[in-house]
Motif scaffolding. Sequence first.
Motif, PDB file in Angstrom:
ATOM      1  N   LEU A  30      -8.980  -8.375  11.211  1.00  0.00           N
ATOM      2  CA  LEU A  30      -8.281  -7.099  10.655  1.00  0.00           C
ATOM      3  C   LEU A  30      -7.015  -7.121   9.861  1.00  0.00           C
ATOM      4  O   LEU A  30      -5.995  -7.856  10.567  1.00  0.00           O
ATOM      5  CB  LEU A  30      -8.209  -5.932  11.760  1.00  0.00           C
TER       6      LEU A  30
ATOM      7  N   GLY B 258       0.563   1.897   3.626  1.00  0.00           N
ATOM      8  CA  GLY B 258      -0.333   2.787   3.234  1.00  0.00           C
ATOM      9  C   GLY B 258       0.067   3.207   1.657  1.00  0.00           C
ATOM     10  O   GLY B 258      -0.864   2.789   0.741  1.00  0.00           O
TER      11      GLY B 258
ATOM     12  N   VAL C 185      -1.120  -0.337  -0.147  1.00  0.00           N
ATOM     13  CA  VAL C 185      -2.594  -0.417  -0.342  1.00  0.00           C
ATOM     14  C   VAL C 185      -3.095   0.270  -1.422  1.00  0.00           C
ATOM     15  O   VAL C 185      -4.127   0.207  -2.094  1.00  0.00           O
ATOM     16  CB  VAL C 185      -3.133  -0.770   0.995  1.00  0.00           C
ATOM     17  N   LEU C 186      -2.677   1.692  -1.387  1.00  0.00           N
ATOM     18  CA  LEU C 186      -3.310   2.866  -2.251  1.00  0.00           C
ATOM     19  C   LEU C 186      -3.103   2.638  -3.475  1.00  0.00           C
ATOM     20  O   LEU C 186      -3.740   2.818  -4.447  1.00  0.00           O
ATOM     21  CB  LEU C 186      -2.888   4.355  -1.881  1.00  0.00           C
TER      22      LEU C 186
ATOM     23  N   GLN D 118      -5.490  -4.509  -2.277  1.00  0.00           N
ATOM     24  CA  GLN D 118      -7.087  -3.879  -2.122  1.00  0.00           C
ATOM     25  C   GLN D 118      -7.957  -5.145  -1.902  1.00  0.00           C
ATOM     26  O   GLN D 118      -9.145  -5.358  -1.162  1.00  0.00           O
ATOM     27  CB  GLN D 118      -7.361  -2.983  -2.939  1.00  0.00           C
TER      28      GLN D 118
ATOM     29  N   SER E 207     -11.289  -9.023   4.247  1.00  0.00           N
ATOM     30  CA  SER E 207     -10.945  -9.133   5.836  1.00  0.00           C
ATOM     31  C   SER E 207     -12.062  -8.266   6.404  1.00  0.00           C
ATOM     32  O   SER E 207     -12.998  -7.852   5.846  1.00  0.00           O
ATOM     33  CB  SER E 207      -9.924  -8.459   5.567  1.00  0.00           C
TER      34      SER E 207
ATOM     35  N   GLY F 120     -11.322  -5.391   7.812  1.00  0.00           N
ATOM     36  CA  GLY F 120     -11.123  -4.168   7.611  1.00  0.00           C
ATOM     37  C   GLY F 120      -9.464  -3.852   7.733  1.00  0.00           C
ATOM     38  O   GLY F 120      -8.929  -4.677   8.020  1.00  0.00           O
ATOM     39  N   LEU F 121      -9.085  -2.595   7.357  1.00  0.00           N
ATOM     40  CA  LEU F 121      -7.796  -2.124   7.261  1.00  0.00           C
ATOM     41  C   LEU F 121      -7.437  -1.510   8.293  1.00  0.00           C
ATOM     42  O   LEU F 121      -8.309  -0.639   8.923  1.00  0.00           O
ATOM     43  CB  LEU F 121      -7.931  -1.273   5.981  1.00  0.00           C
ATOM     44  N   ARG F 122      -6.142  -1.484   8.828  1.00  0.00           N
ATOM     45  CA  ARG F 122      -5.793  -0.515   9.724  1.00  0.00           C
ATOM     46  C   ARG F 122      -4.112   0.023   9.045  1.00  0.00           C
ATOM     47  O   ARG F 122      -3.448  -1.131   8.687  1.00  0.00           O
ATOM     48  CB  ARG F 122      -5.390  -1.075  11.221  1.00  0.00           C
ATOM     49  N   VAL F 123      -4.083   0.906   9.607  1.00  0.00           N
ATOM     50  CA  VAL F 123      -2.612   1.711   8.868  1.00  0.00           C
ATOM     51  C   VAL F 123      -1.762   2.289  10.205  1.00  0.00           C
ATOM     52  O   VAL F 123      -2.441   3.177  10.747  1.00  0.00           O
ATOM     53  CB  VAL F 123      -2.360   2.449   7.757  1.00  0.00           C
ATOM     54  N   LEU F 124      -0.789   1.838  10.766  1.00  0.00           N
ATOM     55  CA  LEU F 124      -0.176   2.124  11.941  1.00  0.00           C
ATOM     56  C   LEU F 124       1.218   3.083  11.815  1.00  0.00           C
ATOM     57  O   LEU F 124       1.562   3.769  12.744  1.00  0.00           O
ATOM     58  CB  LEU F 124      -0.143   1.207  12.912  1.00  0.00           C
ATOM     59  N   GLY F 125       1.756   2.760  10.682  1.00  0.00           N
ATOM     60  CA  GLY F 125       3.248   3.536  10.403  1.00  0.00           C
ATOM     61  C   GLY F 125       4.319   3.267  11.471  1.00  0.00           C
ATOM     62  O   GLY F 125       5.356   3.960  11.477  1.00  0.00           O
TER      63      GLY F 125
END
Lengths: 260, 260
Positions: free
Chosen positions: A156, A161, A164-165, A172, A178, A180-185
């Motif tokens: 992962l 954010g 990647v947007l 992207q 991968s 998958g994506l995670r976004v934690l801040g």
Amino acid sequence: MKETSQEIDRFLVELLTNVGKNLEQDVTKTKDVDTKSGPNDLVTNFDKSTERNIVGIIKQNYPDATIVSEEGFGDVVNSMAGLVFFVDPIDGTMNFVKCHDSFASMVGVYLDGKPLVGAIINVMEHRIYHGGPDLGVFENNHQLAQPINSTLKEGLVIISGPMVLKNYLNTQEVVHKSSGLRVLGCAGIVFEHLLKGKEVLYMSYLKPWDLAAGRVLCETLGLSVVGVDGEPVDMLKSQVVIAGTQKVVSEVLETVKNSK
Amino acid sequence: MKETSQEIDRFLVELLTNVGKNLEQDVTKTKDVDTKSGPNDLVTNFDKSTERNIVGIIKQNYPDATIVSEEGFGDVVNSMAGLVFFVDPIDGTMNFVKCHDSFASMVGVYLDGKPLVGAIINVMEHRIYHGGPDLGVFENNHQLAQPINSTLKEGLVIISGPMVLKNYLNTQEVVHKSSGLRVLGCAGIVFEHLLKGKEVLYMSYLKPWDLAAGRVLCETLGLSVVGVDGEPVDMLKSQVVIAGTQKVVSEVLETVKNSK
């Protein structure tokens, strides 16, 4: 050198233990919230009071060191000579304000430009990650093993954010290759995940205090931390940082090249 | 009715407590991992054995109920008549496999199509969220208050990674209007965050077992859970679901309309 590392490591663990106890009390209190570079770049009275406290204690114990810190209570630093402390009093201020969770406090220490000791506390979970090249890396008192050198396909990824947007630097494509994506801040919580092998990549625009502690700990555990050109990061400037397993960082540098 | 709810609530808390203890043991064991709809849609031997176990215990205790479950050990269900249990044995299987953390187990119960009781366990943190319209919502033994009815601008949003990267249904505009994006990879953990007011929106393509328990708990706490047309969700099909505060769901439905 090992003695210096050990002494600073103990100092940082005690310091962040106390900072964590205070922040855990502060998290549900009413806060004065201001914005900095934009509406989603927050600073509170607790960021400022915590930094003033940390900087004061460092200056008492290491009067010859220089301090690079987020909210301006440190020094003006133009050189990495000698002992340099990087301080992020509350990393993930948005999470601190909105979630009352998933935020960190971090201090990274460099000697003549070389990583010496780093410490990150996941405040609400009471976990401190600390150590350095002379010591190894510990979660509280438990030494961490090197994460497996996984490939991008196997893991992962965590990418900021906004980056990647916008598909900035072909990020992207990195996500698509991968698991998958995670976004934690919160950079500190992301470094916790990388150190434990939960994710295999972190890519974000980071300021020196966002990066300093995490870089020490990641490199100590055999992870790679570079700029987008594959060169070592410059600790006195802000930049896009690629941190992850050695295999993943190589793959991502190729993907970044294709974005040009 | 309240007695039925209380009885099922107690049953689910005991069931998920035991399931959680087993999964916590399983998480570091070697797993047989298969893919389902694509390379990032995983299923393990533990998803299957956990579901078989849960379905067996439900059938023993509620022999007249029908069971909708992820891995196929339940019934073929074409009607919401009577007591229907929705079972997700491991929600966030990718996190279970890669992170050993941030995964859940969930059971939602409906009576003649109406939400009755839901239960979600955050396995590694030992937190069970449970209750329903007759009972209120509890985190373990502690009753939760209604989250504040925040606006989009005031809160963080959680949107599935693939959906937001494609800007499906104008989701990037939703992110830009909000305080920021988070991506967690586990519906159960996301519902935990919504119930505690950490984030104000969840938007994802969900199957019945991904949604059932979370919908019961969210609606009980005054949150809104609808399809993209603003209509109530159909519990017997998969669909894009918008869950969040009432203000945020109204704002997001407007943004979705503009995507057409």
